[in-house]
Write a protein that holds these residues in place. Structure first.
Motif, PDB file in Angstrom:
ATOM      1  N   SER A 297      49.063  52.337  37.862  1.00 27.86           N
ATOM      2  CA  SER A 297      48.039  53.225  38.301  1.00 27.86           C
ATOM      3  C   SER A 297      47.624  52.756  39.650  1.00 27.86           C
ATOM      4  O   SER A 297      46.770  53.787  40.190  1.00 27.86           O
ATOM      5  CB  SER A 297      46.793  53.329  36.759  1.00 27.86           C
ATOM      6  N   LYS A 298      47.417  51.912  40.102  1.00 29.89           N
ATOM      7  CA  LYS A 298      46.903  51.690  41.737  1.00 29.89           C
ATOM      8  C   LYS A 298      47.325  52.139  42.439  1.00 29.89           C
ATOM      9  O   LYS A 298      46.933  52.625  43.394  1.00 29.89           O
ATOM     10  CB  LYS A 298      46.474  50.077  41.802  1.00 29.89           C
ATOM     11  N   TYR A 299      48.668  52.027  42.160  1.00 26.24           N
ATOM     12  CA  TYR A 299      49.929  52.087  43.485  1.00 26.24           C
ATOM     13  C   TYR A 299      49.332  54.183  43.044  1.00 26.24           C
ATOM     14  O   TYR A 299      49.756  54.850  44.775  1.00 26.24           O
ATOM     15  CB  TYR A 299      51.160  52.307  42.990  1.00 26.24           C
ATOM     16  N   TRP A 300      49.468  54.842  41.990  1.00 28.06           N
ATOM     17  CA  TRP A 300      49.598  56.601  42.249  1.00 28.06           C
ATOM     18  C   TRP A 300      47.635  57.121  42.807  1.00 28.06           C
ATOM     19  O   TRP A 300      47.693  57.804  43.092  1.00 28.06           O
ATOM     20  CB  TRP A 300      49.380  56.646  41.091  1.00 28.06           C
ATOM     21  N   CYS A 301      46.544  55.852  42.367  1.00 31.40           N
ATOM     22  CA  CYS A 301      45.431  57.020  42.124  1.00 31.40           C
ATOM     23  C   CYS A 301      45.828  56.419  43.958  1.00 31.40           C
ATOM     24  O   CYS A 301      44.658  57.114  44.542  1.00 31.40           O
ATOM     25  CB  CYS A 301      44.284  55.642  41.656  1.00 31.40           C
ATOM     26  N   TYR A 302      46.001  55.482  44.683  1.00 32.45           N
ATOM     27  CA  TYR A 302      45.509  55.081  46.035  1.00 32.45           C
ATOM     28  C   TYR A 302      45.941  56.307  46.594  1.00 32.45           C
ATOM     29  O   TYR A 302      45.238  56.617  47.411  1.00 32.45           O
ATOM     30  CB  TYR A 302      45.624  53.511  46.707  1.00 32.45           C
ATOM     31  N   ARG A 303      47.429  57.026  46.011  1.00 34.48           N
ATOM     32  CA  ARG A 303      48.005  56.932  46.821  1.00 34.48           C
ATOM     33  C   ARG A 303      47.208  59.239  46.886  1.00 34.48           C
ATOM     34  O   ARG A 303      47.517  59.589  47.482  1.00 34.48           O
ATOM     35  CB  ARG A 303      49.815  57.939  46.175  1.00 34.48           C
ATOM     36  N   LEU A 304      46.848  59.563  45.883  1.00 34.33           N
ATOM     37  CA  LEU A 304      46.442  61.012  45.271  1.00 34.33           C
ATOM     38  C   LEU A 304      44.916  60.688  45.876  1.00 34.33           C
ATOM     39  O   LEU A 304      44.471  61.542  46.999  1.00 34.33           O
ATOM     40  CB  LEU A 304      45.746  60.791  44.038  1.00 34.33           C
TER      41      LEU A 304
ATOM     42  N   VAL B 236      41.418  43.507  50.749  1.00 30.53           N
ATOM     43  CA  VAL B 236      41.718  44.296  49.915  1.00 30.53           C
ATOM     44  C   VAL B 236      43.705  44.272  49.292  1.00 30.53           C
ATOM     45  O   VAL B 236      44.058  44.900  48.034  1.00 30.53           O
ATOM     46  CB  VAL B 236      41.663  46.494  50.384  1.00 30.53           C
ATOM     47  N   LYS B 237      43.869  42.973  49.099  1.00 28.56           N
ATOM     48  CA  LYS B 237      45.393  43.139  48.937  1.00 28.56           C
ATOM     49  C   LYS B 237      45.383  42.100  47.384  1.00 28.56           C
ATOM     50  O   LYS B 237      44.364  40.835  47.052  1.00 28.56           O
ATOM     51  CB  LYS B 237      46.749  42.111  49.867  1.00 28.56           C
ATOM     52  N   VAL B 238      45.209  43.139  46.517  1.00 27.81           N
ATOM     53  CA  VAL B 238      44.857  42.907  45.027  1.00 27.81           C
ATOM     54  C   VAL B 238      45.705  43.095  43.866  1.00 27.81           C
ATOM     55  O   VAL B 238      46.242  44.059  44.043  1.00 27.81           O
ATOM     56  CB  VAL B 238      43.463  43.333  44.973  1.00 27.81           C
ATOM     57  N   ASP B 239      46.368  42.109  43.449  1.00 30.75           N
ATOM     58  CA  ASP B 239      47.457  41.933  42.590  1.00 30.75           C
ATOM     59  C   ASP B 239      47.066  42.320  41.498  1.00 30.75           C
ATOM     60  O   ASP B 239      46.057  41.428  41.073  1.00 30.75           O
ATOM     61  CB  ASP B 239      48.648  40.698  43.178  1.00 30.75           C
ATOM     62  N   PHE B 240      47.574  42.318  40.068  1.00 31.40           N
ATOM     63  CA  PHE B 240      47.662  42.252  38.419  1.00 31.40           C
ATOM     64  C   PHE B 240      47.103  40.566  38.842  1.00 31.40           C
ATOM     65  O   PHE B 240      45.522  40.581  37.696  1.00 31.40           O
ATOM     66  CB  PHE B 240      49.064  42.512  37.836  1.00 31.40           C
ATOM     67  N   GLU B 241      47.781  39.449  39.031  1.00 35.70           N
ATOM     68  CA  GLU B 241      47.274  37.713  39.044  1.00 35.70           C
ATOM     69  C   GLU B 241      46.105  37.755  39.174  1.00 35.70           C
ATOM     70  O   GLU B 241      45.082  36.635  38.804  1.00 35.70           O
ATOM     71  CB  GLU B 241      48.752  37.570  39.535  1.00 35.70           C
ATOM     72  N   ASP B 242      45.659  39.214  40.748  1.00 34.02           N
ATOM     73  CA  ASP B 242      44.042  38.562  41.020  1.00 34.02           C
ATOM     74  C   ASP B 242      43.575  39.009  40.076  1.00 34.02           C
ATOM     75  O   ASP B 242      41.766  38.145  40.262  1.00 34.02           O
ATOM     76  CB  ASP B 242      43.488  39.194  41.736  1.00 34.02           C
ATOM     77  N   VAL B 243      43.592  39.909  38.779  1.00 31.52           N
ATOM     78  CA  VAL B 243      41.891  40.436  38.208  1.00 31.52           C
ATOM     79  C   VAL B 243      42.211  39.673  36.911  1.00 31.52           C
ATOM     80  O   VAL B 243      41.638  39.349  36.162  1.00 31.52           O
ATOM     81  CB  VAL B 243      42.153  42.107  38.666  1.00 31.52           C
ATOM     82  N   ILE B 244      43.593  40.066  36.044  1.00 28.85           N
ATOM     83  CA  ILE B 244      44.039  39.388  35.427  1.00 28.85           C
ATOM     84  C   ILE B 244      44.322  38.724  34.891  1.00 28.85           C
ATOM     85  O   ILE B 244      45.069  38.035  35.540  1.00 28.85           O
ATOM     86  CB  ILE B 244      44.911  41.189  33.750  1.00 28.85           C
ATOM     87  N   ALA B 245      44.218  37.063  34.367  1.00 29.54           N
ATOM     88  CA  ALA B 245      45.149  36.140  34.016  1.00 29.54           C
ATOM     89  C   ALA B 245      44.562  35.047  32.682  1.00 29.54           C
ATOM     90  O   ALA B 245      43.061  35.211  32.293  1.00 29.54           O
ATOM     91  CB  ALA B 245      44.536  35.155  35.205  1.00 29.54           C
ATOM     92  N   GLU B 246      45.174  35.702  31.740  1.00 30.74           N
ATOM     93  CA  GLU B 246      44.711  34.559  30.300  1.00 30.74           C
ATOM     94  C   GLU B 246      45.013  32.848  30.700  1.00 30.74           C
ATOM     95  O   GLU B 246      46.333  32.645  31.399  1.00 30.74           O
ATOM     96  CB  GLU B 246      45.652  35.053  29.421  1.00 30.74           C
ATOM     97  N   PRO B 247      44.027  32.246  30.690  1.00 19.06           N
ATOM     98  CA  PRO B 247      44.630  30.830  30.561  1.00 19.06           C
ATOM     99  C   PRO B 247      44.741  29.849  29.762  1.00 19.06           C
ATOM    100  O   PRO B 247      45.017  30.798  28.200  1.00 19.06           O
ATOM    101  CB  PRO B 247      42.940  30.718  29.765  1.00 19.06           C
TER     102      PRO B 247
END
Length: 151
Positions: free
Chosen positions: A68-75, A37-48
């Motif tokens: 948003s990932k940080y606060w959504c997880y905390r909530l 579950v260690k997902v960073d921005f670069e793992d999801v969105i990448a521009e060639p």
């Protein structure tokens, strides 16, 4: 005497649970979620190469994703963490109970019963099959096969 030892053991277990230090820095000491579950921005969105957005859009997108990932997880962990911990604790207690009181005794019982059957089976094999296959082996031992390649 036994009741006192049992009570002492229970008291020690309760003391161990309450006195165990919780590591607030390393919350995954066994690395069970390291790669899952260690997902960073670069793992999801990448521009060639050749399809880049504006630098400002890229920076704002990165910040928006991360925050948003940080606060959504905390909530979600605040709202659902304790109820889910209760549910998982109950589930694993039930699994442990079934394993201790049903699965292991069934397996032990099966192993005891199958041991008796295996002795009878082994006796039958040695009595009937071993002489039969030994005789077949003796009969077939004189067969010779010759292979020739003809041109």
């Amino acid at each position: 005497m036994m009741a006192e030892e049992h009570t002492d053991l229970e008291a020690q277990m309760v003391k161990d649970i309450h006195c165990k230090e919780i590591d607030l820095v390393n919350r995954d000491p066994k690395n069970i979620n390291e790669d899952i579950v260690k997902v960073d921005f670069e793992d999801v969105i990448a521009e060639p190469v050749g399809t880049y957005s504006f630098d400002g859009v890229w920076k704002v997108s990165y910040t928006t994703f991360t925050v948003s990932k940080y606060w959504c997880y905390r909530l979600l962990s605040t709202l659902l963490g304790v109820p889910l911990a209760l549910l998982w604790g109950f589930l694993f207690a039930c699994i442990s109970f079934c394993h201790i009181w049903a699965v292991v005794p069934c397996i032990k019982s099966y192993l005891i019963e199958i041991q008796c059957i295996s002795h009878i089976y082994s006796l039958c094999i040695r009595t009937f099959c071993n002489p039969l296959f030994a005789a077949l082996g003796q009969m077939c031992s004189s067969i010779k096969v010759l292979l020739r390649k003809e041109v």
